[in-house]
Design an enzyme around this catalytic site. Structure first.
Site, PDB file in Angstrom:
ATOM      1  N   HIS A  18       0.816  -1.222   0.000  1.00 47.58           N
ATOM      2  CA  HIS A  18       0.000   0.000   0.000  1.00 47.58           C
ATOM      3  C   HIS A  18       0.849   1.273   0.000  1.00 47.58           C
ATOM      4  O   HIS A  18       0.328   2.371  -0.092  1.00 47.58           O
ATOM      5  CB  HIS A  18      -0.996  -0.004   1.171  1.00 47.58           C
ATOM      6  CG  HIS A  18      -0.409   0.381   2.504  1.00 47.58           C
ATOM      7  ND1 HIS A  18      -0.081  -0.541   3.472  1.00 47.58           N
ATOM      8  CD2 HIS A  18      -0.094   1.590   3.024  1.00 47.58           C
ATOM      9  CE1 HIS A  18       0.401   0.096   4.535  1.00 47.58           C
ATOM     10  NE2 HIS A  18       0.410   1.391   4.286  1.00 47.58           N
ATOM     11  N   ASP A  33      -0.896  -7.294   1.479  1.00 52.84           N
ATOM     12  CA  ASP A  33      -0.223  -5.984   1.459  1.00 52.84           C
ATOM     13  C   ASP A  33       1.303  -6.183   1.508  1.00 52.84           C
ATOM     14  O   ASP A  33       1.962  -5.863   2.480  1.00 52.84           O
ATOM     15  CB  ASP A  33      -0.703  -5.188   2.690  1.00 52.84           C
ATOM     16  CG  ASP A  33      -0.215  -3.753   2.674  1.00 52.84           C
ATOM     17  OD1 ASP A  33       0.352  -3.329   1.652  1.00 52.84           O
ATOM     18  OD2 ASP A  33      -0.389  -3.075   3.705  1.00 52.84           O
ATOM     19  N   SER A  43       4.587   1.612   8.414  1.00 50.97           N
ATOM     20  CA  SER A  43       4.100   0.624   7.444  1.00 50.97           C
ATOM     21  C   SER A  43       5.241   0.008   6.656  1.00 50.97           C
ATOM     22  O   SER A  43       6.173   0.706   6.246  1.00 50.97           O
ATOM     23  CB  SER A  43       3.163   1.289   6.437  1.00 50.97           C
ATOM     24  OG  SER A  43       1.946   1.583   7.042  1.00 50.97           O
TER      25      SER A  43
END
Ligand SMILES: *[C@@H]1O[C@H](CO)[C@@H](O)[C@H](O)[C@H]1NC(C)=O
Ligand SMILES: *[C@@H]1O[C@H](CO)[C@@H](O)[C@H](O)[C@H]1NC(C)=O
Ligand SMILES: *[C@@H]1O[C@H](CO)[C@@H](O)[C@H](O)[C@H]1NC(C)=O
Ligand SMILES: *[C@@H]1O[C@H](CO)[C@@H](O)[C@H](O)[C@H]1NC(C)=O
Ligand SMILES: *[C@@H]1O[C@H](CO)[C@@H](O)[C@H](O)[C@H]1NC(C)=O
Ligand SMILES: *[C@@H]1O[C@H](CO)[C@@H](O)[C@H](O)[C@H]1NC(C)=O
Ligand SMILES: *[C@@H]1O[C@H](CO)[C@@H](O)[C@H](O)[C@H]1NC(C)=O
Length: 747
Positions: free
Chosen positions: A511, A558, A675
């Site tokens: 992402h 992801d 992330s």
């Protein structure tokens, strides 16, 4: 400890001392102090205590470096002249042949900080440094220069300062001999032969005064090279070209470490020496060579901290952690620290080798390394010479020429009482010097810390260094796989983390990229810039896949891999982390596991995992919620503003690992910007990535000010479980048809 005492007399005396019913007078410091110097006593003014001086830098205590308090409360050796600190002298450099040194110095004495230059007669050229300086350890800086004419098969080996050479012909087969002046000790080879390959056999010769020491970095160089060769050499047929280092990755290496703990070693020094041994064991681990260890501490008795026979006849050799603990926790009572029986040390090693030979039919393929640390010679048990001969014949099996490489004996003399005449002949090794003199025990740790440059070891995952210091520089060594990324999406920068998983690939979250044409910059590697070749996004990743079920953003799969233009240069502060289901991970775990077994081993309910935040490598600790704890954890996804309770089963798929909350542990949670970062575990000095940070149920307020962010009751993190995306990882990292070295995956 080193002063000779007749054995029976010695034993009788310490019997009295132990019983404690005889009062002995103490030694006195009268007339023993030296102006400008400090001194230390290993055991006050009691019998057996060792008196040592610390003179200022570049000075040494004269006439003796140390004294021992004797029974008759006198010091030995008895001082014959006024005690004082004398300036350190370097050996006479004017022995140079075919040239001269400047300045000319009538008495040919050169003291600490003297500087000299070397000049050759016409027709000769200088090989080596032009300028040298007399150093505080009694050595000249740099290597020994030679004035050379290109004649002969071997190059002129020069003359060591303070010494002389016999033999001036350097054709193949010619021998030269070296000698040092009477008050000096010869270190290195006494005789060297010009070999067929144009090199001299043996090692460079030097002349040492009693107070001459090796600096830690010199020992690092020499010992490090020797031990590194032992650890990295692949199998070489012993009969070929007389080469004889025969340790293959699957071969057996027996390492015997013996440390003198006689009374002259105080508690601090003992601890330093133990730390040094632990460092050495940890460093050797880095090579993915798993030697068998014997660690003994000795005085007049032998104390076994690690028994090498525990490694034989069992399928589960003791793990490194146990070895380190055994060394750390080993205690020796004061009363067990009398005397030094060097012969008993070698007898014990001989016994153990003989026992190994009986147990392992492949004994002839084994390599043996003995590392001895002592602060003197011996005073009981006699000379070990004969026992060392037995050890040699056990290992060499009458094939001296082919089997020299199977035995190395390293001897480290430490401190002021080293008896070179006893210790030097014990050192054995092919072509290298294996005898070292260090001034202090603390130099030992320094030596081992630097000895093994992990950057040499490519292809090993998860290695890291942790000295417990929170320095920026040290952090990269602690997390050398850590990568920070800036991605330009629609002209706006966003930040993600990643991990180096092979020299060519960075693992991160899908992402982070709008698509595979996003412009991404790799930062913060502390080294050269890494250029990006391509972005590989998991084919199943589709953020809008569940829009029609009311899920605005769907993060399953992801995961993405960034391919670099060329391999990242592997160094101590940039190297890959271990990832699931690879052979590299099995190697690091020292087990032969299937993919499923690795998963069961690494992922356990409530197992502690760590992930990082960009700022200062901030560390966040959390616990995996699996099995019965999983349901409660994932249900908290409903606290996300875009997720209803009904959505939870859709968004929190089986591919996510869930952490966070306050029970049973207070977890820390991820923030925006974390992330793509690795969720990892350390095990046996290696780092294993098990997941990567994907999304969280709640944006915590503390994230803004970079403080450690503790979870509340509602906050949960969802990490992509790497074990669930192995086919994707394998399709790219394990691709054998590309130009990079693929990772090997297990089934
Ligand atoms: C010897 O020194 C110790 C302390 O180092 C002291 O306790 C003892 O009383 C002294 N003995 C004599 C006989 O002075
Ligand atoms: C002696 O000890 C003092 C205090 O620890 C120290 O400042 C000094 O440098 C030492 N002198 C020498 C010669 O080591
Ligand atoms: C060790 O490895 C070498 C090559 O790497 C191989 O030839 C040899 O057979 C192996 N030995 C054993 C005992 O597995
Ligand atoms: C990518 O971004 C960097 C820095 O933001 C910029 O210098 C570079 O030109 C960009 N490359 C492309 C292909 O847009
Ligand atoms: C993502 O999923 C949506 C909804 O199923 C679909 O319309 C779209 O084509 C998918 N996108 C990609 C790139 O597969
Ligand atoms: C590892 O285990 C697999 C399956 O259990 C086996 O086939 C393989 O030979 C083993 N490899 C080694 C090096 O022991
Ligand atoms: C909720 O979804 C909308 C639309 O996709 C998005 O813009 C917003 O950032 C989401 N909210 C959170 C907290 O992720």
């Amino acid at each position: 400890m080193s002063f000779f005492i007749h054995q029976t007399w010695f034993v009788a005396v310490f019997w009295f001392l132990i019983k404690g019913d005889v009062v002995w007078c103490n030694c006195s410091m009268n007339g023993m102090e030296i102006e400008g110097a400090n001194f230390s006593l290993s055991n006050g003014l009691n019998e057996g205590s060792i008196l040592q001086y610390q003179c200022p830098t570049g000075y040494y205590a004269y006439p003796e470096l140390a004294y021992r308090c004797q029974l008759n409360h006198r010091w030995t050796p008895e001082p014959q002249s006024r005690l004082r600190c004398r300036r350190v002298e370097c050996p006479d450099p004017t022995v140079l042949q075919n040239g001269y040194t400047l300045p000319i110095n009538e008495n040919k004495r050169y003291y600490y900080e003297s500087k000299i230059t070397y000049h050759c007669y016409t027709g000769y050229t200088l090989h080596g440094p032009f300028r040298r300086k007399c150093l505080e350890n009694g050595k000249w800086s740099g290597s020994n220069p030679v004035c050379r004419q290109d004649s002969g098969d071997c190059a002129d080996p020069g003359v060591p300062p303070g010494g002389m050479r016999f033999g001036n012909s350097f054709e193949i087969g010619d021998k030269v001999n070296f000698k040092c002046r009477s008050n000096m000790i010869l270190i290195g080879s006494e005789q060297r032969e010009c070999q067929v390959d144009g090199q001299w056999s043996g090692t460079e010769t030097s002349c040492y005064y009693k107070y001459t020491y090796d600096s830690p970095w010199e020992v690092t160089g020499e010992f490090g090279r020797g031990i590194r060769n032992t650890l990295t050499s692949e199998f070489v047929d012993g009969t070929q070209k007389g080469l004889s280092i025969t340790l293959s990755r699957n071969g057996t290496l027996n390492i015997f470490i013996a440390l003198d703990v006689s009374e002259s070693i105080d508690d601090d020094s003992f601890q330093s020496a133990k730390d040094a041994i632990k460092t050495l064991i940890k460093k050797i681990e880095v090579f993915s060579v798993y030697p068998n260890y014997e660690v003994i501490f000795f005085s007049s008795k032998i104390h076994t901290a690690i028994n090498i026979l525990d490694f034989y006849g069992s399928n589960n050799p003791p793990p490194m952690k146990t070895l380190l603990e055994k060394v750390e926790t080993y205690k020796i009572e004061e009363t067990d620290r009398f005397g030094t029986n060097l012969n008993a040390v070698f007898e014990r090693i001989l016994e153990k080798m003989a026992a190994i030979k009986i147990r392992d039919s492949r004994f002839s393929e084994h390599k043996h390394v003995i590392i001895l640390f002592t602060d003197g010679g011996y005073n009981t048990g006699g000379a070990p010479t004969k026992t060392v001969e037995y050890i040699k014949s056990l290992v060499y099996m009458d094939q001296l020429k082919n089997r020299l490489g199977h035995l190395d004996i390293y001897v480290f003399g430490i401190g002021a009482q080293i008896q070179d005449d006893i210790l030097k002949p014990l050192a054995i090794g092919e072509g290298k010097s294996h005898y070292y003199k260090l001034k202090k025990v603390t130099d030992l740790q320094k030596t081992f810390d630097e000895i093994i440059d992990e950057s040499d070891v490519r292809g090993l995952c998860g290695l890291y260094q942790d000295y417990g210091e929170m320095v920026e520089d040290e952090n990269r060594k602690k997390y050398p796989w850590f990568i920070s990324l800036t991605v330009m999406n629609d002209g706006r920068p966003s930040h993600c983390l990643g991990s180096l998983v092979s020299p060519r690939f960075i693992l991160t979250a899908a992402h982070c990229f709008k698509d595979k044409s996003s412009n991404v910059t790799v930062e913060g590697t502390g080294g050269p810039k890494l250029e990006v070749q391509a972005i590989h996004i998991h084919p199943n990743f589709n953020i809008s896949a569940k829009v029609n079920q009311g899920v605005k953003e769907f993060y399953d799969y992801d995961v993405a891999l960034i391919e670099l233009v060329e391999d990242a240069p592997i160094t101590i502060s940039l190297r890959p982390i271990c990832i699931p289901c690879t052979v590299e991970t099995n190697t690091a775990l020292r087990q032969n596991l299937t993919c499923k077994e690795q998963e069961n081993f690494l992922l356990k309910n409530q197992a502690e995992v760590t992930f990082l935040t960009k700022k200062n490598f901030g560390k966040k600790v959390a616990h995996l919620k699996l099995d019965a704890d999983r349901h409660n954890c994932i249900m908290q996804a409903k606290n996300h503003p875009n997720i209803t309770e009904a959505h939870v089963p859709v968004v929190a798929t089986e591919n996510f690992l869930c952490t966070g909350g306050r029970h049973p542990y207070l977890d820390q949670v991820a923030c925006k910007g974390d992330s793509g970062g690795a969720v990892f575990k350390n095990y046996e000095s290696r780092t294993f990535q098990v997941a990567l940070v994907s999304w969280g149920s709640k944006q915590m307020r503390n994230c803004k000010n970079n403080r450690p962010v503790h979870s509340d009751d509602e906050s949960r993190d969802f990490h992509i479980n790497l074990f669930k995306v192995v086919p994707f990882l394998k399709s790219i990292l394990g691709n054998t048809e590309k130009y990079f070295v693929p990772l090997l995956f297990v089934d």
